[in-house]
Design a protein around this motif. Structure first.
Motif, PDB file in Angstrom:
ATOM      1  N   VAL A   1       1.066  -1.228  -0.041  1.00 58.89           N
ATOM      2  CA  VAL A   1       0.104   0.471  -0.063  1.00 58.89           C
ATOM      3  C   VAL A   1       1.256   1.135   0.146  1.00 58.89           C
ATOM      4  O   VAL A   1       2.001   1.340   1.077  1.00 58.89           O
ATOM      5  N   CYS A   2       0.493   2.292  -0.460  1.00 53.25           N
ATOM      6  CA  CYS A   2       1.474   3.359  -1.024  1.00 53.25           C
ATOM      7  C   CYS A   2       0.090   4.544  -1.276  1.00 53.25           C
ATOM      8  O   CYS A   2      -0.619   4.832  -1.315  1.00 53.25           O
ATOM      9  N   ASP A   3       0.801   5.765  -0.377  1.00 53.63           N
ATOM     10  CA  ASP A   3      -0.424   6.358   0.039  1.00 53.63           C
ATOM     11  C   ASP A   3       1.007   7.866  -0.927  1.00 53.63           C
ATOM     12  O   ASP A   3       1.597   8.145   0.383  1.00 53.63           O
ATOM     13  N   GLY A   4       0.772   8.649  -2.381  1.00 53.53           N
ATOM     14  CA  GLY A   4       1.485   9.620  -2.226  1.00 53.53           C
ATOM     15  C   GLY A   4       0.724  10.466  -2.035  1.00 53.53           C
ATOM     16  O   GLY A   4      -0.064  11.394  -1.161  1.00 53.53           O
ATOM     17  N   MET A   5       1.734  12.196  -2.494  1.00 46.84           N
ATOM     18  CA  MET A   5       2.221  13.560  -1.897  1.00 46.84           C
ATOM     19  C   MET A   5       2.342  13.799  -3.056  1.00 46.84           C
ATOM     20  O   MET A   5       3.059  13.760  -3.417  1.00 46.84           O
ATOM     21  N   GLY A   6       1.975  15.419  -2.974  1.00 51.88           N
ATOM     22  CA  GLY A   6       3.110  16.409  -3.677  1.00 51.88           C
ATOM     23  C   GLY A   6       1.488  16.711  -4.618  1.00 51.88           C
ATOM     24  O   GLY A   6       0.097  16.929  -4.288  1.00 51.88           O
ATOM     25  N   GLY A   7       2.010  18.235  -5.332  1.00 48.99           N
ATOM     26  CA  GLY A   7       1.098  18.624  -5.930  1.00 48.99           C
ATOM     27  C   GLY A   7       0.599  17.946  -7.167  1.00 48.99           C
ATOM     28  O   GLY A   7       0.968  17.630  -7.245  1.00 48.99           O
ATOM     29  N   GLY A   8      -0.925  18.795  -7.547  1.00 45.16           N
ATOM     30  CA  GLY A   8      -1.762  18.443  -9.221  1.00 45.16           C
ATOM     31  C   GLY A   8      -1.151  16.580  -8.146  1.00 45.16           C
ATOM     32  O   GLY A   8      -2.387  16.165  -7.593  1.00 45.16           O
ATOM     33  N   ASN A   9      -1.828  15.600  -9.790  1.00 43.99           N
ATOM     34  CA  ASN A   9      -1.548  14.712  -9.122  1.00 43.99           C
ATOM     35  C   ASN A   9      -0.069  13.265  -9.178  1.00 43.99           C
ATOM     36  O   ASN A   9       0.187  12.599  -8.989  1.00 43.99           O
ATOM     37  N   ALA A  10       1.470  14.759  -8.454  1.00 46.65           N
ATOM     38  CA  ALA A  10       2.246  13.873  -7.636  1.00 46.65           C
ATOM     39  C   ALA A  10       2.086  12.360  -7.734  1.00 46.65           C
ATOM     40  O   ALA A  10       3.002  12.237  -7.465  1.00 46.65           O
ATOM     41  N   GLY A  11       1.328  12.702  -5.628  1.00 47.97           N
ATOM     42  CA  GLY A  11       1.854  11.956  -5.233  1.00 47.97           C
ATOM     43  C   GLY A  11       0.485  10.641  -6.109  1.00 47.97           C
ATOM     44  O   GLY A  11       0.932   9.283  -5.963  1.00 47.97           O
ATOM     45  N   GLU A  12      -0.383  11.020  -6.515  1.00 44.26           N
ATOM     46  CA  GLU A  12      -0.610   9.469  -8.126  1.00 44.26           C
ATOM     47  C   GLU A  12       0.468   9.272  -9.069  1.00 44.26           C
ATOM     48  O   GLU A  12       0.734   7.687  -8.745  1.00 44.26           O
ATOM     49  N   VAL A  13       1.139   9.949  -9.077  1.00 44.83           N
ATOM     50  CA  VAL A  13       1.983   9.531 -10.077  1.00 44.83           C
ATOM     51  C   VAL A  13       3.233   8.652  -9.176  1.00 44.83           C
ATOM     52  O   VAL A  13       3.766   7.625  -9.775  1.00 44.83           O
ATOM     53  N   ALA A  14       3.749   8.974  -7.455  1.00 40.97           N
ATOM     54  CA  ALA A  14       4.551   8.369  -7.239  1.00 40.97           C
ATOM     55  C   ALA A  14       4.546   7.712  -6.472  1.00 40.97           C
ATOM     56  O   ALA A  14       5.265   6.215  -6.641  1.00 40.97           O
ATOM     57  N   SER A  15       3.145   7.752  -5.934  1.00 42.20           N
ATOM     58  CA  SER A  15       2.970   6.093  -5.484  1.00 42.20           C
ATOM     59  C   SER A  15       2.637   4.479  -6.681  1.00 42.20           C
ATOM     60  O   SER A  15       2.865   3.829  -6.216  1.00 42.20           O
ATOM     61  N   ARG A  16       2.353   5.510  -7.534  1.00 45.35           N
ATOM     62  CA  ARG A  16       1.724   4.477  -8.567  1.00 45.35           C
ATOM     63  C   ARG A  16       3.876   3.476  -8.915  1.00 45.35           C
ATOM     64  O   ARG A  16       4.273   2.942  -9.816  1.00 45.35           O
ATOM     65  N   MET A  17       4.587   4.743  -9.061  1.00 50.69           N
ATOM     66  CA  MET A  17       5.706   4.147  -9.612  1.00 50.69           C
ATOM     67  C   MET A  17       6.924   3.890  -8.708  1.00 50.69           C
ATOM     68  O   MET A  17       7.471   2.469  -8.883  1.00 50.69           O
ATOM     69  N   ALA A  18       6.210   3.445  -8.014  1.00 48.36           N
ATOM     70  CA  ALA A  18       7.257   3.229  -6.543  1.00 48.36           C
ATOM     71  C   ALA A  18       6.948   1.458  -6.735  1.00 48.36           C
ATOM     72  O   ALA A  18       6.568   0.457  -6.739  1.00 48.36           O
ATOM     73  N   ILE A  19       5.790   1.603  -6.617  1.00 49.93           N
ATOM     74  CA  ILE A  19       4.602  -0.410  -7.035  1.00 49.93           C
ATOM     75  C   ILE A  19       5.275  -0.704  -8.119  1.00 49.93           C
ATOM     76  O   ILE A  19       5.628  -1.766  -7.280  1.00 49.93           O
ATOM     77  N   GLU A  20       5.327  -0.215  -9.068  1.00 53.84           N
ATOM     78  CA  GLU A  20       5.900  -0.753 -10.355  1.00 53.84           C
ATOM     79  C   GLU A  20       6.646  -0.828 -10.441  1.00 53.84           C
ATOM     80  O   GLU A  20       7.716  -2.624 -10.962  1.00 53.84           O
ATOM     81  N   THR A  21       7.971   0.313  -9.693  1.00 50.75           N
ATOM     82  CA  THR A  21       9.353  -0.077  -9.553  1.00 50.75           C
ATOM     83  C   THR A  21       9.443  -1.250  -8.466  1.00 50.75           C
ATOM     84  O   THR A  21      10.556  -2.608  -8.684  1.00 50.75           O
ATOM     85  N   ILE A  22       8.508  -1.471  -7.496  1.00 52.02           N
ATOM     86  CA  ILE A  22       9.084  -2.741  -6.633  1.00 52.02           C
ATOM     87  C   ILE A  22       8.676  -3.807  -7.639  1.00 52.02           C
ATOM     88  O   ILE A  22       9.717  -4.966  -7.309  1.00 52.02           O
ATOM     89  N   LEU A  23       7.613  -3.798  -7.911  1.00 49.21           N
ATOM     90  CA  LEU A  23       7.251  -5.618  -8.380  1.00 49.21           C
ATOM     91  C   LEU A  23       8.722  -5.729  -9.449  1.00 49.21           C
ATOM     92  O   LEU A  23       8.740  -6.380  -8.975  1.00 49.21           O
TER      93      LEU A  23
END
Length: 272
Positions: free
Chosen positions: A35-57
């Motif tokens: 489970v990831c909970d992103g943070m950042g302006g605009g949609n950056a939090g959504e990008v960060a959480s998705r990017m983290a999960i994709e990289t870990i996988l």
């Protein structure tokens, strides 16, 4: 030895946020749940959480790649599976950090991460931030992670009570997150699991509004994992839905537990 598992997961935008910055993964073939909970302006939090999960996988699907560019030594006290998980999370930190500097509109983005990996009966736990992992066993709920947050530090130092922390306007300030700095300290641990254990991974959208007692009561109800997940999401929204909320439940030895339950029911029927 393979251990039977069932899982259920759901993410909800809540009632106050314009979009969902949480992201989750459940991959039973790898025994990997995140489970990831992103943070950042605009949609950056959504990008960060998705990017983290994709990289870990990606790194755990091809374990050898997680060593590339990683100079941190493995912990000899931990299993290979746990060390692989830690390396994959460090790789995710590097990917998110580079993206935040490469793209100005992603500047400052980051994400929490709460991850577990089940290999046989060994549970690997790794986390950064204030998303949590809980173990429900023998009608009790135990936190397996400690929040990296300002209020958690104040409580640990005796400057604030847990009740004050829950009401503090600073309760959403995290002191550690993935992708914010070039390197990151990851809390890593491992422990054995037994049949009947239930693992809960969640973003703070659940724990901020729903008391632990209500979470435990819901997980202990004689309903399926899907119903429990839906109920926890509903409780978070009923409490105000101030944040996105993600719930991921994993039941260990689920097949064995169901078989024992059916046997016990038949035995009681015969005995009555």
């Amino acid at each position: 030895m393979a251990v039977d598992r069932l899982h259920s997961a759901k993410s909800d935008i809540g009632r106050k946020r314009p979009h969902n910055e949480d992201c989750f993964l459940a991959d039973p073939s790898l025994g990997l749940y995140i489970v990831c909970d992103g943070m950042g302006g605009g949609n950056a939090g959504e990008v960060a959480s998705r990017m983290a999960i994709e990289t870990i996988l990606a790194h755990l699907q091809l374990p050898g790649t997680s060593r590339a560019g990683d100079t941190d030594p493995d912990d000899p006290n931990l299993s290979p599976a746990t060390n692989e998980l830690a390396r994959a999370i460090r790789a995710a930190n590097a990917v998110v950090f580079r993206a935040s500097w490469k793209h100005p509109h992603y500047r400052g983005m980051g994400t929490t991460v709460a991850a577990i990996r089940l290999v046989g009966r060994t549970l690997s736990i790794a986390h950064v931030g204030d998303s949590r992992v809980y173990l429900i066993r023998d009608a009790a709920m135990q936190a397996l992670t400690v929040d990296h947050s300002w209020v958690a530090e104040q409580v640990a130092q005796g400057h604030m009570t847990e009740e004050e922390a829950e009401c503090s306007p600073r309760r959403n300030i995290v002191t550690r997150a993935l992708g914010v700095e070039r390197t990151v300290d990851i809390d890593v641990a491992e422990m054995p699991v037994v049949n009947g254990d239930v693992l809960l991974l969640c973003s703070d959208g659940l724990t901020r509004g729903v008391p632990c007692g209500d979470i435990l009561k819901t997980v202990e109800e004689h309903t399926g994992l899907g119903e429990k997940t839906e109920r926890l999401i509903s409780l978070a929204n009923e409490a105000g839905g101030e944040d996105n909320v993600t719930v991921l439940l994993v039941s260990v030895g689920a097949g064995t537990a169901r078989l024992w339950q059916r046997f016990r029911q038949r035995w009681f029927l015969k005995a009555s």
